[in-house]
Design a protein around this motif. Structure first.
Motif, PDB file in Angstrom:
ATOM      1  N   TRP A   9       0.855  -1.182   0.000  1.00  0.00           N
ATOM      2  CA  TRP A   9       0.000   0.000   0.000  1.00  0.00           C
ATOM      3  C   TRP A   9       0.892   1.233   0.000  1.00  0.00           C
ATOM      4  O   TRP A   9       2.028   1.219   0.508  1.00  0.00           O
ATOM      5  N   VAL A  10       0.351   2.305  -0.508  1.00  0.00           N
ATOM      6  CA  VAL A  10       1.081   3.562  -0.513  1.00  0.00           C
ATOM      7  C   VAL A  10       0.142   4.661  -0.030  1.00  0.00           C
ATOM      8  O   VAL A  10      -1.072   4.616  -0.252  1.00  0.00           O
ATOM      9  N   GLY A  11       0.705   5.637   0.674  1.00  0.00           N
ATOM     10  CA  GLY A  11      -0.115   6.734   1.175  1.00  0.00           C
ATOM     11  C   GLY A  11       0.742   7.774   1.865  1.00  0.00           C
ATOM     12  O   GLY A  11       1.977   7.672   1.896  1.00  0.00           O
ATOM     13  N   PRO A  12       0.129   8.783   2.445  1.00  0.00           N
ATOM     14  CA  PRO A  12       0.869   9.773   3.231  1.00  0.00           C
ATOM     15  C   PRO A  12       1.249   9.200   4.594  1.00  0.00           C
ATOM     16  O   PRO A  12       0.694   8.192   5.038  1.00  0.00           O
ATOM     17  N   VAL A  13       2.190   9.842   5.243  1.00  0.00           N
ATOM     18  CA  VAL A  13       2.509   9.547   6.636  1.00  0.00           C
ATOM     19  C   VAL A  13       1.794  10.551   7.541  1.00  0.00           C
ATOM     20  O   VAL A  13       1.218  10.186   8.558  1.00  0.00           O
ATOM     21  N   LYS A  14       1.832  11.796   7.146  1.00  0.00           N
ATOM     22  CA  LYS A  14       1.183  12.879   7.891  1.00  0.00           C
ATOM     23  C   LYS A  14       0.226  13.628   6.969  1.00  0.00           C
ATOM     24  O   LYS A  14       0.466  13.749   5.768  1.00  0.00           O
ATOM     25  N   TRP A  15      -0.849  14.163   7.558  1.00  0.00           N
ATOM     26  CA  TRP A  15      -1.798  14.939   6.769  1.00  0.00           C
ATOM     27  C   TRP A  15      -1.201  16.278   6.347  1.00  0.00           C
ATOM     28  O   TRP A  15      -1.581  16.818   5.297  1.00  0.00           O
ATOM     29  N   GLY A  16      -0.314  16.825   7.158  1.00  0.00           N
ATOM     30  CA  GLY A  16       0.207  18.156   6.879  1.00  0.00           C
ATOM     31  C   GLY A  16       1.707  18.238   7.034  1.00  0.00           C
ATOM     32  O   GLY A  16       2.404  17.238   7.212  1.00  0.00           O
ATOM     33  N   LEU A  17       2.214  19.465   6.959  1.00  0.00           N
ATOM     34  CA  LEU A  17       3.636  19.753   7.143  1.00  0.00           C
ATOM     35  C   LEU A  17       3.921  19.997   8.624  1.00  0.00           C
ATOM     36  O   LEU A  17       2.995  20.222   9.416  1.00  0.00           O
ATOM     37  N   PRO A  18       5.183  19.964   9.038  1.00  0.00           N
ATOM     38  CA  PRO A  18       5.508  20.186  10.451  1.00  0.00           C
ATOM     39  C   PRO A  18       4.996  21.536  10.950  1.00  0.00           C
ATOM     40  O   PRO A  18       5.394  22.583  10.432  1.00  0.00           O
ATOM     41  N   PRO A  19       4.098  21.541  11.936  1.00  0.00           N
ATOM     42  CA  PRO A  19       3.569  22.818  12.432  1.00  0.00           C
ATOM     43  C   PRO A  19       4.550  23.507  13.366  1.00  0.00           C
ATOM     44  O   PRO A  19       5.496  22.892  13.872  1.00  0.00           O
ATOM     45  N   ALA A  20       4.314  24.782  13.600  1.00  0.00           N
ATOM     46  CA  ALA A  20       5.112  25.526  14.567  1.00  0.00           C
ATOM     47  C   ALA A  20       4.783  25.060  15.977  1.00  0.00           C
ATOM     48  O   ALA A  20       3.640  24.681  16.273  1.00  0.00           O
ATOM     49  N   PHE A  21       5.775  25.094  16.846  1.00  0.00           N
ATOM     50  CA  PHE A  21       5.582  24.725  18.247  1.00  0.00           C
ATOM     51  C   PHE A  21       4.944  25.904  18.979  1.00  0.00           C
ATOM     52  O   PHE A  21       5.506  27.002  18.978  1.00  0.00           O
ATOM     53  N   PRO A  22       3.793  25.710  19.613  1.00  0.00           N
ATOM     54  CA  PRO A  22       3.125  26.830  20.271  1.00  0.00           C
ATOM     55  C   PRO A  22       3.750  27.220  21.599  1.00  0.00           C
ATOM     56  O   PRO A  22       3.326  28.190  22.222  1.00  0.00           O
TER      57      PRO A  22
END
Length: 464
Positions: free
Chosen positions: A368-381
């Motif tokens: 199977w193939v797919g993404p690992v994460k839905w988005g890019l690395p977010p900023a740390f709050p």
């Protein structure tokens, strides 16, 4: 201050082994170079919980002496390795990312660490982790949150829970690193940090001597610069030949629609589509598949993992120590105590049913193939105690990784090449259980087509 070049940046593990055996370098020089890089970069990146400089240099001297006398431990000999700080290492503290003493739950170093030692690896230190390896964000406000080395301007997340391990590999602060994966804790950080992460089939490598997050789902695996390096690590620790790159033409990939949620960020989707288009142009067949049962994965994961974590941690210990924990982790353990024996038994029964029928989902399909994460690395709050803030950050770091753990499959995050001005994206590959060599062969083949991820520009970090 000028720091030494990363000793494995050119040629990876194979190139390093050649230079070591021809006398172009030594284990001592390599270890000293990594220690210098750690001293310069890690005050900002915060990837290490403990650096064992004297012990590592002493071990490197012993490796050089052994090689000089004609003793060769194999392809990993002399490589400085970082180990996630939920795994016991001889002579080093193990905090499990917590201020709570859980050493009795971890015990002495286990079989995996004995294999690393037998391979001639040099453990240079312990990398930071999410508390008890129980979150996918990488955040740990009590013991420190590692910083993603791909952005010197913005403090970005590494994902978790093998946060320090992935960041250390990306920044060239070790030859490779060891992490653990219960629901994506190797693959997620690998994707956010632009390195290769392997989640082997559960049971391939022993997990004794590591913190017991979930007896059913825990695995140990490597984070490396490339799929080739991971294949070499795999072969050395399993005592097998290195899996060769598969022949591209004729490979058939399934693309489960469930893994391509509408939550997928447009820039991540574009990078994935470009990679899949390039693989298709090289001769790979990609077909969409419908697996409605994958919607059951997250609830099953939550029930099984939290119930097993609560059982191993114990109510009395939790009562005495919960105030010393990160609030989000304490809340997760508390939720585990609310899971009834019947609910847990039903979840395990359904898990076994899905594992049995999942073999048919790979009929005629190599992976199977797919993404690992839905988005890019977010900023740390920033450090937080609010559960709502924790939940928002966890959501920003989410991705479809748990099916590999719940179904007993093997999986990897392959870093996609990208411009230095952009952030990393990982391509997830998932194969049937016990098809780990096939997984690595496919990853190596795709790496030859897509190319390797670059190393981050670290000029904005450290004391240069």
């Amino acid at each position: 201050m000028t720091i030494p070049a990363d000793p494995l940046d050119s040629g990876g593990i194979r190139g390093f082994g050649r230079r070591l055996r021809t006398g172009e370098t030594t284990a001592v020089a390599t270890t000293a170079a990594y220690l210098a890089r750690i001293a310069a970069l890690d005050p900002q990146l915060q990837t290490y919980e403990h650096v064992a400089a004297p012990a590592a240099l002493q071990a490197a001297e012993a490796i050089d002496e052994a090689l000089a006398s004609g003793i060769d431990f194999g392809p990993l000999m002399g490589i400085p390795v970082a180990v996630k700080d939920i795994i016991a290492v001889e002579g080093m503290p193990t905090t499990a990312g917590s201020d709570v003493d859980v050493s009795d739950l971890i015990g002495p170093p286990g079989g995996f660490m004995r294999s690393l030692a037998a391979a001639g690896c040099i453990v240079i230190g312990k990398t930071k982790a999410v508390e008890f390896a129980m979150s996918g964000t990488g955040a740990n406000y009590r013991r420190g949150t590692p910083r993603n080395p791909w952005d010197a301007a913005v403090f970005r997340m590494t994902a978790g829970s093998s946060s320090g391990s992935a960041a250390a590999v990306a920044a060239g602060l070790c030859g490779f690193a060891i992490g653990t994966d219960t629901g994506g804790s190797i693959r997620g950080p690998a994707a956010f940090c632009g390195v290769f992460g392997l989640k082997p089939t559960a049971g391939i490598w022993p997990v004794d001597g590591s913190f017991p997050v979930s007896a059913t789902l825990d695995t140990i695996g490597p984070l490396t610069r490339s799929a080739e390096d991971a294949a070499i690590v795999w072969a050395a620790l399993c005592g097998t030949s290195v899996p060769a790159a598969a022949t591209i033409k004729g490979i058939k990939l399934g693309r489960p629609r469930n893994l391509f949620s509408d939550r997928l960020d447009c820039s991540v989707a574009a990078r994935l589509e470009d990679a899949l288009s390039r693989l298709a142009a090289a001769g790979v067949t990609i077909v969409d598949v419908d697996i409605p049962e994958l919607t059951e994965i997250d609830p099953l994961f939550r029930t099984i993992s939290l119930a097993e974590m609560a059982a191993s941690f114990g109510r009395e210990r939790f009562r005495r120590t919960s105030e010393l924990m990160n609030p989000d982790i304490a809340a997760s353990i508390a939720a585990g105590f609310d899971i009834t024996p019947t609910s847990y038994a039903n979840a395990r029964r359904r898990q076994q049913e899905l594992m049995q029928i999942s073999t048919a989902w790979f009929d005629g399909i190599d992976a199977w193939v797919g993404p690992v994460k839905w988005g890019l690395p977010p900023a740390f709050p920033g450090d937080f105690t609010s559960l709502s803030a924790s939940a928002a950050l966890l959501d920003a770091c989410a991705g479809p990784t748990r099916s590999a753990n719940v179904l007993g499959l093997c999986a990897a995050s392959l870093p996609l090449p990208h411009a230095m001005s952009t952030l990393p994206v990982g391509l997830q590959l998932i194969c049937p259980g016990r098809a780990d060599e096939q997984l690595l062969s496919l990853a190596r083949a795709f790496e030859t087509v897509l190319g390797r991820s670059p190393s981050p520009d670290l000029s904005g970090f450290g004391n240069f």
